[in-house]
Design a protein around this motif. Structure first.
Motif, PDB file in Angstrom:
ATOM      1  N   ASP A 242      55.356  38.636  39.841  1.00 54.12           N
ATOM      2  CA  ASP A 242      56.718  38.920  38.805  1.00 54.12           C
ATOM      3  C   ASP A 242      57.999  38.637  39.683  1.00 54.12           C
ATOM      4  O   ASP A 242      58.845  37.904  39.507  1.00 54.12           O
ATOM      5  CB  ASP A 242      56.510  40.194  38.477  1.00 54.12           C
ATOM      6  N   GLN A 243      57.909  39.159  40.959  1.00 49.14           N
ATOM      7  CA  GLN A 243      58.951  39.072  41.803  1.00 49.14           C
ATOM      8  C   GLN A 243      59.253  37.539  42.292  1.00 49.14           C
ATOM      9  O   GLN A 243      60.118  37.008  42.150  1.00 49.14           O
ATOM     10  CB  GLN A 243      58.538  39.703  43.062  1.00 49.14           C
ATOM     11  N   LEU A 244      58.207  36.756  42.652  1.00 50.25           N
ATOM     12  CA  LEU A 244      58.279  35.333  43.041  1.00 50.25           C
ATOM     13  C   LEU A 244      58.818  34.372  41.808  1.00 50.25           C
ATOM     14  O   LEU A 244      59.589  33.752  41.976  1.00 50.25           O
ATOM     15  CB  LEU A 244      56.752  34.869  43.430  1.00 50.25           C
ATOM     16  N   ILE A 245      58.321  34.857  40.511  1.00 46.72           N
ATOM     17  CA  ILE A 245      58.930  33.927  39.138  1.00 46.72           C
ATOM     18  C   ILE A 245      60.371  34.291  39.246  1.00 46.72           C
ATOM     19  O   ILE A 245      61.180  33.507  38.992  1.00 46.72           O
ATOM     20  CB  ILE A 245      57.943  34.595  38.177  1.00 46.72           C
TER      21      ILE A 245
ATOM     22  N   LEU B 267      55.239  42.548  32.652  1.00 45.35           N
ATOM     23  CA  LEU B 267      54.795  41.734  33.948  1.00 45.35           C
ATOM     24  C   LEU B 267      54.684  40.261  33.865  1.00 45.35           C
ATOM     25  O   LEU B 267      54.084  40.000  32.867  1.00 45.35           O
ATOM     26  CB  LEU B 267      54.115  42.584  35.004  1.00 45.35           C
ATOM     27  N   ALA B 268      54.675  39.602  34.860  1.00 44.19           N
ATOM     28  CA  ALA B 268      54.215  38.238  34.729  1.00 44.19           C
ATOM     29  C   ALA B 268      52.778  38.016  34.215  1.00 44.19           C
ATOM     30  O   ALA B 268      52.033  38.954  34.539  1.00 44.19           O
ATOM     31  CB  ALA B 268      54.220  37.540  36.106  1.00 44.19           C
ATOM     32  N   LYS B 269      52.372  37.119  33.439  1.00 46.26           N
ATOM     33  CA  LYS B 269      51.099  37.233  32.926  1.00 46.26           C
ATOM     34  C   LYS B 269      50.327  35.948  33.366  1.00 46.26           C
ATOM     35  O   LYS B 269      50.734  34.811  33.406  1.00 46.26           O
ATOM     36  CB  LYS B 269      51.235  37.214  31.105  1.00 46.26           C
ATOM     37  N   TYR B 270      49.039  36.034  33.495  1.00 46.08           N
ATOM     38  CA  TYR B 270      48.033  34.950  33.827  1.00 46.08           C
ATOM     39  C   TYR B 270      48.407  33.965  32.445  1.00 46.08           C
ATOM     40  O   TYR B 270      47.911  34.567  31.623  1.00 46.08           O
ATOM     41  CB  TYR B 270      46.612  35.339  34.429  1.00 46.08           C
ATOM     42  N   GLN B 271      48.543  32.741  32.945  1.00 50.08           N
ATOM     43  CA  GLN B 271      48.755  31.711  31.726  1.00 50.08           C
ATOM     44  C   GLN B 271      47.499  30.722  31.761  1.00 50.08           C
ATOM     45  O   GLN B 271      47.084  29.994  30.865  1.00 50.08           O
ATOM     46  CB  GLN B 271      49.932  30.972  31.863  1.00 50.08           C
ATOM     47  N   THR B 272      46.925  30.661  32.774  1.00 52.56           N
ATOM     48  CA  THR B 272      45.497  29.756  33.111  1.00 52.56           C
ATOM     49  C   THR B 272      44.313  30.300  33.648  1.00 52.56           C
ATOM     50  O   THR B 272      44.184  31.576  34.179  1.00 52.56           O
ATOM     51  CB  THR B 272      45.860  28.583  33.678  1.00 52.56           C
ATOM     52  N   LEU B 273      43.100  29.847  33.430  1.00 51.04           N
ATOM     53  CA  LEU B 273      42.039  30.341  33.952  1.00 51.04           C
ATOM     54  C   LEU B 273      41.299  29.103  34.726  1.00 51.04           C
ATOM     55  O   LEU B 273      41.317  27.966  34.110  1.00 51.04           O
ATOM     56  CB  LEU B 273      41.178  31.047  33.109  1.00 51.04           C
ATOM     57  N   GLN B 274      40.883  29.251  35.970  1.00 55.96           N
ATOM     58  CA  GLN B 274      40.241  28.012  36.637  1.00 55.96           C
ATOM     59  C   GLN B 274      38.840  28.582  36.913  1.00 55.96           C
ATOM     60  O   GLN B 274      38.433  29.151  37.875  1.00 55.96           O
ATOM     61  CB  GLN B 274      40.861  27.876  37.906  1.00 55.96           C
TER      62      GLN B 274
END
Length: 317
Positions: free
Chosen positions: A142-145, A175-182
């Motif tokens: 979240d901080q990095l974004i 907070l920032a949220k995962y938008q992808t899965l690998q």
């Protein structure tokens, strides 16, 4: 080719992602640059790498892949046209591992320097860190974004339970949220993703960038016996596929590829591209000749009959 939206992000990518693990490992900088040029000249725009690529090669220290990509983008002046995904969490040496807030912040800075850029389009958890609370990890992202150094985040090699916990924590705390899965996913390795992850992906509208799309090269069809394993440095990873089920899948690929006058690799990737939950499959090549298979796959339109042939041959139930 048509671009696809990557999950709920504003990133639009083509259905093939280049896997940068080969840069600095099985191919040197000169060949890497030639392939990067060929990949983007063919119209593709998405490159996946990680800080740890390719630390495992004797003499390497990690970061070789990012460095090659960074030098190439600087030389080509094409950063704005390229979507870059890199990862954090792998073992990079003493006190350089995991997903603590302090380490993520430092690792991101290191990746930015190697990539010679001031932002990362997609920053991913490479391997989960069970000793660090998901909230701490998400706070780092979240901080990095907020600082503009990362645009979006994603996850790889994480259990379904921790993935859901992370997604719910993001929603609860804003907070920032995962938008992808690998995840690992291909014609041979279907069960884990389809059984444990696919519904989560659909429920949360996550973009999916599956790795080992060609099962370490097995689905190219060039490995059909143990005597073939010395055909490349990655051949040893194919041995476990040389069994009755693997040969059944190769036979189906042979049948379908002949109908389309395409290589088995192109058909295996085209099957993935048709899967509803898959956004962009990660694949690597080590020559410009092999690169043609990726281009062919993106344009290949398999009909339902041929998809059923491949589905039946690779069925795990």
């Amino acid at each position: 080719m048509k671009k696809r939206q990557l999950g709920n992000t504003d990133l639009e990518v083509y259905p093939i992602t280049f896997g940068g693990n080969v840069f600095g490992w099985t191919i040197d900088q000169e060949t890497s640059v030639a392939i990067l040029n060929g990949f983007t000249d063919a119209g593709f725009n998405f490159i996946d790498t990680a800080d740890v690529y390719s630390k495992w090669k004797p003499g390497n220290h990690g970061g070789e892949s990012e460095t090659i990509i960074g030098n190439w983008m600087q030389e080509k002046k094409n950063r704005k046209n390229i979507i870059i995904s890199t990862k954090v969490g792998s073992d990079m040496g003493p006190e350089k591992k995991g997903l603590s807030k302090k380490y993520i912040i430092q690792a991101a800075e290191d990746s930015l320097k190697r990539l010679k850029t001031d932002y990362i389009d997609l920053y991913q958890t490479h391997f989960d860190d069970l000793e660090t609370p998901v909230q701490e990890t998400l706070e780092a992202y979240d901080q990095l974004i907020k600082e503009g150094k990362v645009r979006w985040i994603g996850a790889s090699n994480i259990s379904p339970e921790r993935l859901i916990e992370s997604l719910e924590t993001s929603e609860r705390l804003g907070l920032a949220k995962y938008q992808t899965l690998q995840p690992e996913y291909n014609l041979y390795n279907r069960e884990n993703y389809e059984t444990n992850y696919e519904q989560i992906v659909l429920d949360y509208k996550l973009g999916v960038l599956n790795y080992y799309a060609l099962a370490s090269g097995f689905l190219t069809g060039k490995y059909r016996s143990e005597s073939d394993l010395n055909k490349s440095q990655r051949g040893s990873g194919v041995k476990n596929y040389l069994n009755e089920r693997g040969f059944k899948i190769l036979k189906a690929l042979d049948i379908v590829s002949e109908q389309y006058s395409a290589n088995q690799a192109s058909v295996a990737l085209a099957w993935l591209i048709k899967r509803n939950s898959i956004t962009a499959s990660i694949a690597s090549v080590t020559s410009l000749v092999q690169l043609e298979d990726l281009t062919r796959a993106a344009a290949l339109k398999l009909n339902m009959e041929d998809i059923e042939i491949l589905d039946d041959a690779s069925d795990y139930k």
